[in-house]
Scaffold this motif. Structure first.
Motif, PDB file in Angstrom:
ATOM      1  N   ASP A  37      -5.355   1.789   0.428  1.00  0.00           N
ATOM      2  CA  ASP A  37      -6.232   2.664  -0.342  1.00  0.00           C
ATOM      3  C   ASP A  37      -5.977   4.078   0.177  1.00  0.00           C
ATOM      4  O   ASP A  37      -6.653   4.559   1.088  1.00  0.00           O
ATOM      5  N   LEU A  38      -4.969   4.734  -0.374  1.00  0.00           N
ATOM      6  CA  LEU A  38      -4.521   6.030   0.134  1.00  0.00           C
ATOM      7  C   LEU A  38      -5.601   7.102   0.030  1.00  0.00           C
ATOM      8  O   LEU A  38      -5.743   7.930   0.930  1.00  0.00           O
ATOM      9  N   ALA A  39      -6.391   7.077  -1.037  1.00  0.00           N
ATOM     10  CA  ALA A  39      -7.466   8.069  -1.186  1.00  0.00           C
ATOM     11  C   ALA A  39      -8.532   7.878  -0.110  1.00  0.00           C
ATOM     12  O   ALA A  39      -9.013   8.850   0.479  1.00  0.00           O
ATOM     13  N   LEU A  40      -8.889   6.639   0.179  1.00  0.00           N
ATOM     14  CA  LEU A  40      -9.892   6.369   1.206  1.00  0.00           C
ATOM     15  C   LEU A  40      -9.363   6.741   2.596  1.00  0.00           C
ATOM     16  O   LEU A  40     -10.097   7.333   3.401  1.00  0.00           O
ATOM     17  N   LEU A  41      -8.112   6.412   2.890  1.00  0.00           N
ATOM     18  CA  LEU A  41      -7.530   6.782   4.184  1.00  0.00           C
ATOM     19  C   LEU A  41      -7.544   8.292   4.379  1.00  0.00           C
ATOM     20  O   LEU A  41      -7.835   8.792   5.464  1.00  0.00           O
ATOM     21  N   GLN A  42      -7.254   9.016   3.312  1.00  0.00           N
ATOM     22  CA  GLN A  42      -7.251  10.475   3.376  1.00  0.00           C
ATOM     23  C   GLN A  42      -8.672  11.010   3.566  1.00  0.00           C
ATOM     24  O   GLN A  42      -8.918  11.849   4.430  1.00  0.00           O
ATOM     25  N   ALA A  43      -9.613  10.513   2.776  1.00  0.00           N
ATOM     26  CA  ALA A  43     -10.986  11.022   2.825  1.00  0.00           C
ATOM     27  C   ALA A  43     -11.705  10.640   4.120  1.00  0.00           C
ATOM     28  O   ALA A  43     -12.407  11.457   4.711  1.00  0.00           O
ATOM     29  N   ALA A  44     -11.523   9.407   4.568  1.00  0.00           N
ATOM     30  CA  ALA A  44     -12.281   8.915   5.716  1.00  0.00           C
ATOM     31  C   ALA A  44     -11.674   9.296   7.058  1.00  0.00           C
ATOM     32  O   ALA A  44     -12.383   9.524   8.023  1.00  0.00           O
ATOM     33  N   ALA A  45     -10.340   9.360   7.129  1.00  0.00           N
ATOM     34  CA  ALA A  45      -9.702   9.572   8.435  1.00  0.00           C
ATOM     35  C   ALA A  45      -8.640  10.666   8.418  1.00  0.00           C
ATOM     36  O   ALA A  45      -7.927  10.838   9.399  1.00  0.00           O
ATOM     37  N   ASN A  46      -8.530  11.351   7.301  1.00  0.00           N
ATOM     38  CA  ASN A  46      -7.515  12.400   7.153  1.00  0.00           C
ATOM     39  C   ASN A  46      -6.101  11.879   7.437  1.00  0.00           C
ATOM     40  O   ASN A  46      -5.285  12.554   8.055  1.00  0.00           O
ATOM     41  N   LEU A  47      -5.847  10.638   6.981  1.00  0.00           N
ATOM     42  CA  LEU A  47      -4.532  10.031   7.165  1.00  0.00           C
ATOM     43  C   LEU A  47      -3.760  10.056   5.853  1.00  0.00           C
ATOM     44  O   LEU A  47      -4.286   9.678   4.804  1.00  0.00           O
ATOM     45  N   GLN A  48      -2.531  10.489   5.921  1.00  0.00           N
ATOM     46  CA  GLN A  48      -1.653  10.532   4.762  1.00  0.00           C
ATOM     47  C   GLN A  48      -0.393   9.758   5.105  1.00  0.00           C
ATOM     48  O   GLN A  48       0.231   9.997   6.152  1.00  0.00           O
ATOM     49  N   LEU A  49      -0.017   8.821   4.250  1.00  0.00           N
ATOM     50  CA  LEU A  49       1.191   8.035   4.474  1.00  0.00           C
ATOM     51  C   LEU A  49       2.400   8.954   4.382  1.00  0.00           C
ATOM     52  O   LEU A  49       2.602   9.625   3.369  1.00  0.00           O
ATOM     53  N   THR A  50       3.194   9.010   5.448  1.00  0.00           N
ATOM     54  CA  THR A  50       4.351   9.910   5.464  1.00  0.00           C
ATOM     55  C   THR A  50       5.681   9.194   5.638  1.00  0.00           C
ATOM     56  O   THR A  50       6.721   9.832   5.545  1.00  0.00           O
ATOM     57  N   GLY A  51       5.665   7.887   5.879  1.00  0.00           N
ATOM     58  CA  GLY A  51       6.937   7.198   6.002  1.00  0.00           C
ATOM     59  C   GLY A  51       6.809   5.705   6.217  1.00  0.00           C
ATOM     60  O   GLY A  51       5.760   5.203   6.614  1.00  0.00           O
ATOM     61  N   VAL A  52       7.904   5.029   5.920  1.00  0.00           N
ATOM     62  CA  VAL A  52       8.024   3.595   6.192  1.00  0.00           C
ATOM     63  C   VAL A  52       9.376   3.357   6.835  1.00  0.00           C
ATOM     64  O   VAL A  52      10.346   4.062   6.551  1.00  0.00           O
ATOM     65  N   SER A  53       9.455   2.374   7.710  1.00  0.00           N
ATOM     66  CA  SER A  53      10.723   2.076   8.379  1.00  0.00           C
ATOM     67  C   SER A  53      11.615   1.227   7.481  1.00  0.00           C
ATOM     68  O   SER A  53      11.170   0.666   6.468  1.00  0.00           O
ATOM     69  N   ASP A  54      12.873   1.130   7.868  1.00  0.00           N
ATOM     70  CA  ASP A  54      13.802   0.257   7.157  1.00  0.00           C
ATOM     71  C   ASP A  54      13.249  -1.160   7.170  1.00  0.00           C
ATOM     72  O   ASP A  54      12.661  -1.613   8.151  1.00  0.00           O
ATOM     73  N   GLY A  55      13.423  -1.852   6.088  1.00  0.00           N
ATOM     74  CA  GLY A  55      12.978  -3.232   5.989  1.00  0.00           C
ATOM     75  C   GLY A  55      11.599  -3.404   5.393  1.00  0.00           C
ATOM     76  O   GLY A  55      11.245  -4.494   4.968  1.00  0.00           O
ATOM     77  N   VAL A  56      10.786  -2.353   5.370  1.00  0.00           N
ATOM     78  CA  VAL A  56       9.478  -2.442   4.718  1.00  0.00           C
ATOM     79  C   VAL A  56       9.715  -2.319   3.216  1.00  0.00           C
ATOM     80  O   VAL A  56      10.419  -1.423   2.758  1.00  0.00           O
ATOM     81  N   ILE A  57       9.134  -3.233   2.470  1.00  0.00           N
ATOM     82  CA  ILE A  57       9.347  -3.280   1.019  1.00  0.00           C
ATOM     83  C   ILE A  57       8.301  -2.405   0.333  1.00  0.00           C
ATOM     84  O   ILE A  57       7.104  -2.577   0.561  1.00  0.00           O
ATOM     85  N   THR A  58       8.775  -1.443  -0.457  1.00  0.00           N
ATOM     86  CA  THR A  58       7.872  -0.569  -1.208  1.00  0.00           C
ATOM     87  C   THR A  58       8.319  -0.518  -2.668  1.00  0.00           C
ATOM     88  O   THR A  58       9.495  -0.310  -2.924  1.00  0.00           O
ATOM     89  N   PRO A  59       7.456  -0.677  -3.617  1.00  0.00           N
ATOM     90  CA  PRO A  59       6.109  -1.181  -3.391  1.00  0.00           C
ATOM     91  C   PRO A  59       6.150  -2.670  -3.082  1.00  0.00           C
ATOM     92  O   PRO A  59       7.126  -3.364  -3.400  1.00  0.00           O
ATOM     93  N   GLY A  60       5.062  -3.169  -2.480  1.00  0.00           N
ATOM     94  CA  GLY A  60       4.915  -4.601  -2.262  1.00  0.00           C
ATOM     95  C   GLY A  60       4.490  -5.274  -3.552  1.00  0.00           C
ATOM     96  O   GLY A  60       4.522  -4.663  -4.624  1.00  0.00           O
ATOM     97  N   ASN A  61       4.045  -6.493  -3.452  1.00  0.00           N
ATOM     98  CA  ASN A  61       3.653  -7.268  -4.636  1.00  0.00           C
ATOM     99  C   ASN A  61       2.241  -6.986  -5.123  1.00  0.00           C
ATOM    100  O   ASN A  61       1.779  -7.624  -6.064  1.00  0.00           O
ATOM    101  N   LEU A  62       1.543  -6.034  -4.487  1.00  0.00           N
ATOM    102  CA  LEU A  62       0.150  -5.767  -4.862  1.00  0.00           C
ATOM    103  C   LEU A  62      -0.034  -4.477  -5.648  1.00  0.00           C
ATOM    104  O   LEU A  62      -1.154  -4.044  -5.868  1.00  0.00           O
ATOM    105  N   GLY A  63       1.043  -3.842  -6.057  1.00  0.00           N
ATOM    106  CA  GLY A  63       0.928  -2.627  -6.848  1.00  0.00           C
ATOM    107  C   GLY A  63       1.611  -1.447  -6.206  1.00  0.00           C
ATOM    108  O   GLY A  63       2.211  -1.554  -5.131  1.00  0.00           O
ATOM    109  N   PRO A  64       1.520  -0.298  -6.859  1.00  0.00           N
ATOM    110  CA  PRO A  64       2.272   0.879  -6.418  1.00  0.00           C
ATOM    111  C   PRO A  64       1.864   1.418  -5.046  1.00  0.00           C
ATOM    112  O   PRO A  64       2.661   2.066  -4.384  1.00  0.00           O
ATOM    113  N   ASN A  65       0.651   1.170  -4.573  1.00  0.00           N
ATOM    114  CA  ASN A  65       0.234   1.646  -3.256  1.00  0.00           C
ATOM    115  C   ASN A  65       0.297   0.553  -2.203  1.00  0.00           C
ATOM    116  O   ASN A  65      -0.414   0.602  -1.205  1.00  0.00           O
ATOM    117  N   SER A  66       1.143  -0.428  -2.425  1.00  0.00           N
ATOM    118  CA  SER A  66       1.254  -1.518  -1.455  1.00  0.00           C
ATOM    119  C   SER A  66       2.607  -1.480  -0.752  1.00  0.00           C
ATOM    120  O   SER A  66       3.571  -0.903  -1.238  1.00  0.00           O
TER     121      SER A  66
END
Length: 123
Positions: A37-66
């Protein structure tokens, strides 16, 4: 025995299993999907997703923010998965862990990854 979020996550982890004997089932691979929940992470903890390592599948099977983390096989040199159970007594024999490779980074500073999901019988 009480369920917690870890136990629920374990039950939702998508993974391949193989029957090693007539009743013993072991996890041998697959992936675990996490919906962020990117909006909640940003609002609650000021966290913004800035990267994923090799091997992490984007998007996952749960939608565009997975994202999806690969489950390491039992033969892996690092973080081998050891989860297994007897198909005739799932909760009585439930043991081991499902281990994952890959990480995600927030704010170019906080990295989370290379983790395990396990069941704590004493929790």
């Amino acid at each position: 025995m009480r369920f917690n979020r870890t136990a629920v996550a374990l039950l939702l982890a998508g993974g391949a299993t193989v029957t090693a004997s007539a009743d013993l089932v072991q996890t041998v691979g697959g992936q675990t999907n996490v919906l962020l929940d990117l909006a909640l992470l940003q609002a609650a903890a000021n966290l913004q997703l800035t990267g994923v390592s090799d091997g992490v599948i984007t998007p996952g099977n749960l939608g565009p923010n997975s994202v999806a983390f690969v489950i390491t096989p039992p033969t892996s040199a690092e973080l081998p998965s050891t989860f297994q159970y007897d198909s005739k007594d799932f909760f009585g024999t439930f043991s081991g862990s499902i281990n994952h490779r890959g990480s995600i980074t927030f704010n170019n500073a906080v990295t989370v990854g290379n983790f395990e999901i396990l069941f704590d019988n004493g929790f």
